[in-house]
Design a protein around this motif. Sequence first.
Motif, PDB file in Angstrom:
ATOM      1  N   CYS A   1     -52.658 -48.953  31.609  1.00  5.07           N
ATOM      2  CA  CYS A   1     -54.079 -49.286  31.822  1.00  5.07           C
ATOM      3  C   CYS A   1     -54.291 -50.802  31.879  1.00  5.07           C
ATOM      4  O   CYS A   1     -55.429 -51.271  31.816  1.00  5.07           O
ATOM      5  CB  CYS A   1     -54.940 -48.653  30.732  1.00  5.07           C
ATOM      6  N   LYS A   2     -53.210 -51.520  32.015  1.00  6.98           N
ATOM      7  CA  LYS A   2     -53.238 -52.992  32.063  1.00  6.98           C
ATOM      8  C   LYS A   2     -54.061 -53.545  30.888  1.00  6.98           C
ATOM      9  O   LYS A   2     -54.868 -54.469  31.037  1.00  6.98           O
ATOM     10  CB  LYS A   2     -53.793 -53.484  33.402  1.00  6.98           C
ATOM     11  N   HIS A   3     -53.868 -52.910  29.757  1.00  6.16           N
ATOM     12  CA  HIS A   3     -54.503 -53.340  28.498  1.00  6.16           C
ATOM     13  C   HIS A   3     -56.027 -53.339  28.534  1.00  6.16           C
ATOM     14  O   HIS A   3     -56.674 -54.058  27.775  1.00  6.16           O
ATOM     15  CB  HIS A   3     -53.956 -54.717  28.063  1.00  6.16           C
ATOM     16  N   THR A   4     -56.594 -52.502  29.410  1.00  5.90           N
ATOM     17  CA  THR A   4     -58.059 -52.414  29.447  1.00  5.90           C
ATOM     18  C   THR A   4     -58.551 -51.156  28.725  1.00  5.90           C
ATOM     19  O   THR A   4     -59.734 -51.041  28.418  1.00  5.90           O
ATOM     20  CB  THR A   4     -58.573 -52.328  30.897  1.00  5.90           C
TER      21      THR A   4
ATOM     22  N   SER B   1     -60.690 -42.821  30.069  1.00  7.25           N
ATOM     23  CA  SER B   1     -60.009 -43.526  28.988  1.00  7.25           C
ATOM     24  C   SER B   1     -58.509 -43.252  29.109  1.00  7.25           C
ATOM     25  O   SER B   1     -58.099 -42.133  29.410  1.00  7.25           O
ATOM     26  CB  SER B   1     -60.541 -43.050  27.635  1.00  7.25           C
ATOM     27  N   CYS B   2     -57.705 -44.267  28.915  1.00  8.45           N
ATOM     28  CA  CYS B   2     -56.258 -44.161  29.158  1.00  8.45           C
ATOM     29  C   CYS B   2     -55.649 -43.070  28.282  1.00  8.45           C
ATOM     30  O   CYS B   2     -55.802 -43.074  27.058  1.00  8.45           O
ATOM     31  CB  CYS B   2     -55.568 -45.507  28.895  1.00  8.45           C
ATOM     32  N   GLN B   3     -54.978 -42.129  28.951  1.00  6.60           N
ATOM     33  CA  GLN B   3     -54.415 -40.989  28.240  1.00  6.60           C
ATOM     34  C   GLN B   3     -53.055 -41.319  27.618  1.00  6.60           C
ATOM     35  O   GLN B   3     -52.512 -40.547  26.858  1.00  6.60           O
ATOM     36  CB  GLN B   3     -54.258 -39.794  29.197  1.00  6.60           C
ATOM     37  N   ILE B   4     -52.536 -42.482  27.970  1.00  7.04           N
ATOM     38  CA  ILE B   4     -51.226 -42.871  27.427  1.00  7.04           C
ATOM     39  C   ILE B   4     -51.430 -43.533  26.054  1.00  7.04           C
ATOM     40  O   ILE B   4     -50.756 -43.209  25.086  1.00  7.04           O
ATOM     41  CB  ILE B   4     -50.504 -43.862  28.390  1.00  7.04           C
TER      42      ILE B   4
END
Length: 352
Positions: A283-286, A271-274
């Motif tokens: 995460c290119k909005h994913t 899961s995107c940590q940002i």
Amino acid sequence: MAKAVYLWEMEQILQQIEAYKSEMAAFEATTPDAVEAFRIKYLGTKGLVKSVLGEMKNVPPDQRKEFGQVLNEFKAFAEARYEALQGAAAPISAAANAGIDWSLPADPTEVGTRHPLSIVRGQMVSIFRRLGFAVAEGPEIEDDWHNFGAMNLPEDHPARDMQDTFYIQQNPDWLLRTHTSSVQARVMETQKPPIRVICPGRVYRNETISARAHCFFHQVEGLYIDENVSFADLKQTLYFFVQEMFGKDVKVRFRPSYFPFTEPSAEMDISCQICSGKGCNICKHTGWVEILGSGMVHPKVLENFGIDSTKYTGFAFGMGVERITQLKYQVNDLRLYSQNDMRFLKQFTGAL
Ligand code: DAH
């Protein structure tokens, strides 16, 4: 007759010694010059101690021992007094002489900081070490076999293309390794199962330098070969790793993938940590970012090194240190890592 004269003289010398001693005890010196004056007067080559010591030659042999002791003690007294004066006078007078105020705080010393990639590589290595992985390293200039052939990359595989690989001009069999999987090959060549290693190192690819690509970067490779190693072991090991690295809330998912050296193969996303999965341009909005490639070691790779693939199985993975660092410290331009800009590097002061 002669003896009487000596006795008389000795008496005088002893009195003189006592007089010098009280003079020395009373000597005050608060500056280095005054301390030096003391040294010259008493301990210098033409000083008083020397001249009294010179009397030794006039002493009859049967009294030399006794007189010698007195003189030695006198000399020691002068030296001790000199040292005491030195100790007391030095700091104050040196400061006064140089016009320095020693009570002021010192200028701060510039202390270097560790490079963010070194910090993160260290963290990665220490997590796997706790799981029992040993660290293995290999050469950055590799031969075709260790980088490609042994890893089951057929002759016509696109990764062998001149586009991606830097070849050494003098000998086209040599190249700059394109991945740390080459170290897997070197480990399997020299060790017998059970094998449990991680291989951190720099790799090279012929890419145009931009915010998202660089001609060199860093990977950490993992390899575990033993009897009964399963895909579940792979998943659990990597899940443990990301939880240690990013915290317990991190989510993972595996996607089927293809690598010539593993079968089956999978890529792992976290899961995107940002943006915590909400969606951002990292995460290119994913909400998900890919962090590694992995899989069960291809039987052909095991057999390349004489490891019985009916008895042993293994898993392997490879991930980019830059990517992990990006997610951990939100570094969004790969070029920053190698530009030596102190404003960037200094931000990692205090990180382990
Ligand atoms: N060598 C791959 C790369 O550079 C990464 C990788 C994928 C390594 C799967 C592995 C693996 O050991 O099993 O993209």
